[in-house]
Design an enzyme around this catalytic site. Structure first.
Site, PDB file in Angstrom:
ATOM      1  N   GLU A  76      33.845  54.036  -6.328  1.00  0.00           N
ATOM      2  CA  GLU A  76      34.990  54.516  -5.572  1.00  0.00           C
ATOM      3  C   GLU A  76      36.109  54.774  -6.587  1.00  0.00           C
ATOM      4  O   GLU A  76      36.453  53.869  -7.349  1.00  0.00           O
ATOM      5  CB  GLU A  76      35.409  53.439  -4.577  1.00  0.00           C
ATOM      6  CG  GLU A  76      36.473  53.916  -3.650  1.00  0.00           C
ATOM      7  CD  GLU A  76      36.984  52.804  -2.739  1.00  0.00           C
ATOM      8  OE1 GLU A  76      37.962  53.045  -2.052  1.00  0.00           O
ATOM      9  OE2 GLU A  76      36.405  51.693  -2.752  1.00  0.00           O
TER      10      GLU A  76
ATOM     11  N   ARG B   8      25.418  40.700  -8.634  1.00  0.00           N
ATOM     12  CA  ARG B   8      26.500  41.225  -9.473  1.00  0.00           C
ATOM     13  C   ARG B   8      26.505  40.538 -10.819  1.00  0.00           C
ATOM     14  O   ARG B   8      26.047  39.408 -10.950  1.00  0.00           O
ATOM     15  CB  ARG B   8      27.860  40.928  -8.825  1.00  0.00           C
ATOM     16  CG  ARG B   8      28.123  41.585  -7.532  1.00  0.00           C
ATOM     17  CD  ARG B   8      29.397  41.030  -6.911  1.00  0.00           C
ATOM     18  NE  ARG B   8      30.589  41.586  -7.520  1.00  0.00           N
ATOM     19  CZ  ARG B   8      31.155  42.711  -7.123  1.00  0.00           C
ATOM     20  NH1 ARG B   8      30.652  43.398  -6.114  1.00  0.00           N
ATOM     21  NH2 ARG B   8      32.227  43.153  -7.718  1.00  0.00           N
TER      22      ARG B   8
ATOM     23  N   LYS C 151      38.644  45.153  -9.091  1.00  0.00           N
ATOM     24  CA  LYS C 151      39.541  46.261  -9.416  1.00  0.00           C
ATOM     25  C   LYS C 151      40.957  45.924  -8.998  1.00  0.00           C
ATOM     26  O   LYS C 151      41.909  46.307  -9.659  1.00  0.00           O
ATOM     27  CB  LYS C 151      39.092  47.520  -8.683  1.00  0.00           C
ATOM     28  CG  LYS C 151      37.934  48.213  -9.332  1.00  0.00           C
ATOM     29  CD  LYS C 151      37.761  49.567  -8.661  1.00  0.00           C
ATOM     30  CE  LYS C 151      36.309  49.945  -8.626  1.00  0.00           C
ATOM     31  NZ  LYS C 151      36.020  50.908  -7.590  1.00  0.00           N
TER      32      LYS C 151
HETATM   33  P1  ATP Z   1      35.322  45.798  -7.231  1.00  0.00           P
HETATM   34  O1  ATP Z   1      34.748  44.832  -6.245  1.00  0.00           O
HETATM   35  O2  ATP Z   1      35.470  45.274  -8.607  1.00  0.00           O
HETATM   36  O3  ATP Z   1      36.555  46.481  -6.777  1.00  0.00           O
HETATM   37  P2  ATP Z   1      33.565  47.677  -6.233  1.00  0.00           P
HETATM   38  O4  ATP Z   1      32.255  47.117  -5.884  1.00  0.00           O
HETATM   39  O5  ATP Z   1      34.501  47.883  -5.113  1.00  0.00           O
HETATM   40  O6  ATP Z   1      34.219  46.880  -7.399  1.00  0.00           O
HETATM   41  P3  ATP Z   1      32.688  50.337  -6.535  1.00  0.00           P
HETATM   42  O7  ATP Z   1      33.398  51.461  -7.149  1.00  0.00           O
HETATM   43  O8  ATP Z   1      32.467  50.361  -5.085  1.00  0.00           O
HETATM   44  O9  ATP Z   1      33.449  49.047  -6.985  1.00  0.00           O
HETATM   45  O10 ATP Z   1      31.321  50.059  -7.273  1.00  0.00           O
HETATM   46  C1  ATP Z   1      30.428  51.045  -7.713  1.00  0.00           C
HETATM   47  C2  ATP Z   1      29.078  50.424  -7.924  1.00  0.00           C
HETATM   48  O11 ATP Z   1      29.161  49.391  -8.897  1.00  0.00           O
HETATM   49  C3  ATP Z   1      28.549  49.779  -6.656  1.00  0.00           C
HETATM   50  O12 ATP Z   1      27.187  50.150  -6.516  1.00  0.00           O
HETATM   51  C4  ATP Z   1      28.691  48.310  -6.899  1.00  0.00           C
HETATM   52  O13 ATP Z   1      27.690  47.602  -6.243  1.00  0.00           O
HETATM   53  C5  ATP Z   1      28.562  48.214  -8.418  1.00  0.00           C
HETATM   54  N1  ATP Z   1      29.279  47.043  -8.946  1.00  0.00           N
HETATM   55  C6  ATP Z   1      30.574  46.719  -8.760  1.00  0.00           C
HETATM   56  N2  ATP Z   1      30.866  45.538  -9.341  1.00  0.00           N
HETATM   57  C7  ATP Z   1      29.726  45.099  -9.926  1.00  0.00           C
HETATM   58  C8  ATP Z   1      29.368  43.933 -10.687  1.00  0.00           C
HETATM   59  N3  ATP Z   1      30.246  42.977 -10.965  1.00  0.00           N
HETATM   60  N4  ATP Z   1      28.089  43.830 -11.118  1.00  0.00           N
HETATM   61  C9  ATP Z   1      27.197  44.797 -10.862  1.00  0.00           C
HETATM   62  N5  ATP Z   1      27.459  45.905 -10.158  1.00  0.00           N
HETATM   63  C10 ATP Z   1      28.710  46.066  -9.682  1.00  0.00           C
END
Ligand code: ATP
Ligand code: MG
Length: 592
Positions: free
Chosen positions: A53, A296, A306
């Protein structure tokens, strides 16, 4: 953001990477599934996607998802799309979109197609009408608060919305009027008609569309309604022909809804829904995707949301998104983390469904291992003390040949200037040495790396008794290549020629947080309270000319001192700026 589930991890840190013993061939459960699916002919090829996102910069956790999504596709001869999940118009920013692309490429990957969830808004709307016509979705007039009341709890079933039994005609009319912009924000939603008594709350008639009169970065003011995450994500996967939709464990409970959307809309069986995309020139490539969840990446001493990373920047607690102390990919890059070191981390950590916290030393170890093999050696002095070799003439000037890498002859050699005055490290001299001291003392001898053996003859002090210089002599029989060079001497120290050395700004970074769990708020504190006051120290040092000449982002091992990188933004050969990427050894483990 509110539409996607929150993640948590609460177990003890893993100091040994769980998959450390795995053979070179990657055997995690996801690759097993893909292998099997291909063997059984379930798909013709592998297609994956990385779907960030664009509401912030990517962080080190995303590196795991990127390496997995792109890595699996590459290993099985498939393709991976970069899809910007831009269904939430208020939060998005082109700055993030550009940085995401930069980061993915930097990590060493490239996408087959760059897509946006917003590319599919027409198709998604047709899919919504299809669900209404099938009796699988209805327009609901409950307010957000009422929806919450009707939803029930984990232990109690929800109640049907009073609007659930509207006729198909009425629903279709209302949906079209929502789309036409007739209703204010929040007045109505389109909801899936699934099961208000389901044990899985995600299936209790979840919203598919909401009204939001907000301009969108890609679609402008074309849409007063926006699709919800689960609906948009599953169908975006389906329309791109994604075969394996890899995501983190917090989406596990959403999988039944994901499957419901894919099945009920059935893009494969209803190619007419693809028409708006074919009209725009997109290829026809729909498939039935399968969502697979993995745990994760969590690392102690870091924050990885984020939202928190954004707060650190907006509140000025760090110096921007690419502050070398940040756990964004931009920050790690500026700190001197290499793409290879992060890929190595992902390999070492492995892929599983087990939630765990990786010890920070595993991350640092990956960087050391990569740089030990790849970084040329240089000499730099970070806390300079003058050493004058009084038995050399004033105009003595020599050029010594040094190997760039002790284990890699192919790395070649460089010339290192050597003259009468040198800089040595203040901490390599002790007037009153502690027990076991091997370095320089008054009247003692030490080896100057690659130059010869010197003896300290005199300690020069200023009026306050502070040591300002050492005077010594160079043993003329101990020069490189001479018999006397092999004389047994306890200590070897590094040095920089005072005449030819270049003054450098050296930024000594350390962990941003001083506690292992900065996210832990149980003491009534937040991550802001756990910032490490020692995380950045700037010193004035000297580097040998061959280090000053570095290109930005070039990494070196400064002998005996650590791994450093020429700062990506501020370094120039005239005014060198080096960031300490990682120390030579794990100093935190020694403290603990
Ligand atoms: P955050 O929770 O840090 O804001 P998010 O999951 O909202 O991150 P996205 O942009 O939605 O961020 O994530 C893009 C992809 O990265 C998704 O498929 C998510 O599952 C993966 N992702 C995000 N954080 C992690 C992590 N700590 N380890 C592995 N994959 C991750
Ligand atoms: Mg998310």
């Amino acid at each position: 953001m509110s539409d996607t589930p929150a993640a948590s991890a609460d177990s003890a840190p893993e100091t040994r990477a769980p998959d450390a013993q795995a053979p070179a061939e990657k055997r995690d459960f996801i690759r097993q599934i893909v292998r099997e699916d291909l063997a059984q002919g379930r798909h013709q090829g592998v297609r994956t996607r990385f779907p960030p996102e664009p509401n912030g910069y990517l962080h080190i956790g995303h590196a795991k998802a990127i390496c997995l999504d792109f890595g699996v596709a590459a290993e099985f001869g498939g393709v991976c799309n970069l899809r910007l999940d831009d269904t939430n118009p208020a939060k998005e920013d082109p700055e993030f979109v550009a940085a995401i692309q930069d980061d993915v490429r930097w990590l060493g990957f490239d996408w087959a197609n760059l897509r946006h969830a917003s590319d599919y808004f027409d198709m998604l709307y047709l899919a919504a009408e299809k669900l209404v016509k099938q009796g699988d979705a209805f327009v609901c007039d409950l307010s957000a608060e009422q929806v919450r009341e009707y939803r029930g709890t984990l232990t109690e079933p929800g109640r049907n919305s009073p609007w659930r039994e509207r006729s198909v005609e009425e629903n279709l009319d209302l949906l079209r009027r929502m789309r036409a912009g007739e209703f204010p924000d929040g007045a109505r939603t389109l909801r899936a008609k699934i099961d208000m008594a389901s044990g899985n709350i995600n299936l209790r008639d979840p919203a598919l569309y909401r009204i939001k009169h907000v301009e969108h970065q890609n679609t402008g003011n074309a849409w007063p309604i926006y699709p919800m995450y689960d609906f948009a994500h599953s169908l975006s996967d389906a329309v791109e022909g994604i075969t394996h939709s890899l995501c983190t464990l917090e989406f596990e409970d959403h999988r039944p809804l994901y499957d419901w959307c894919v099945e009920k809309v059935d893009l494969v069986g209803h190619p007419e829904l693809l028409q708006p995309l074919l009209d725009k020139g997109f290829p026809r490539e729909a498939d039935r995707p399968r969502q697979i969840e993995f745990s994760r990446l969590n690392i102690n001493y870091t924050v990885m949301s984020k939202r928190k990373l954004t707060t650190l920047v907006t509140e000025g607690l760090v110096e921007g998104w690419d502050d070398p102390r940040m756990y964004t990919l931009q920050g790690l890059r500026r700190r001197g983390y290499t793409p290879a070191s992060l890929r190595l981390l992902v390999d070492r950590v492995g892929i599983s469904k087990q939630n765990s916290v990786i010890d920070f030393s595993v991350l640092e170890g990956c960087l050391r291992d990569d740089l030990d093999a790849s970084a040329p050696r240089r000499m730099a002095v970070i806390d300079p003390l003058k050493l004058v070799l009084t038995n050399l003439p004033e105009d003595h000037a020599e050029s010594l040949t040094f190997a760039n890498h002790p284990k890699d002859e192919a790395a070649g050699t460089r010339q290192v200037p050597f003259s009468r005055e040198l800089w040595i490290e203040r901490e390599d001299f002790a007037e009153v040495p502690p027990k076991g001291w091997k370095r320089l003392v008054p009247g003692g001898e030490v080896r100057l790396r690659g130059a010869g053996i010197i003896k300290c003859e005199e300690v020069i002090k200023d009026g306050d008794g502070r040591i300002v210089a050492l005077h010594g002599t160079l043993d003329p029989e101990s020069r490189p290549g001479m018999e006397g060079a092999n004389r047994k001497i306890k200590g070897t120290i590094h040095w920089v020629d005072a005449k030819a050395g270049v003054a450098a700004e050296i930024r000594l970074f350390d962990r941003l947080f001083s506690v292992a769990k900065p996210d832990d708020e149980s003491e009534g504190k937040t991550y802001r309270d756990y910032l490490n006051p020692e995380s950045k120290r700037v010193v004035a040092g000297f580097v040998e000319p061959a280090a000053a000449q570095a290109a930005p982002e070039q990494s070196f091992q400064f002998e005996r001192t650590g791994y450093f990188v020429a700062d990506r933004r501020d370094h120039t050969p005239d005014k060198p700026v080096f960031n300490r990427s990682v120390t030579l050894r794990d100093t935190w483990a020694a403290q603990a």
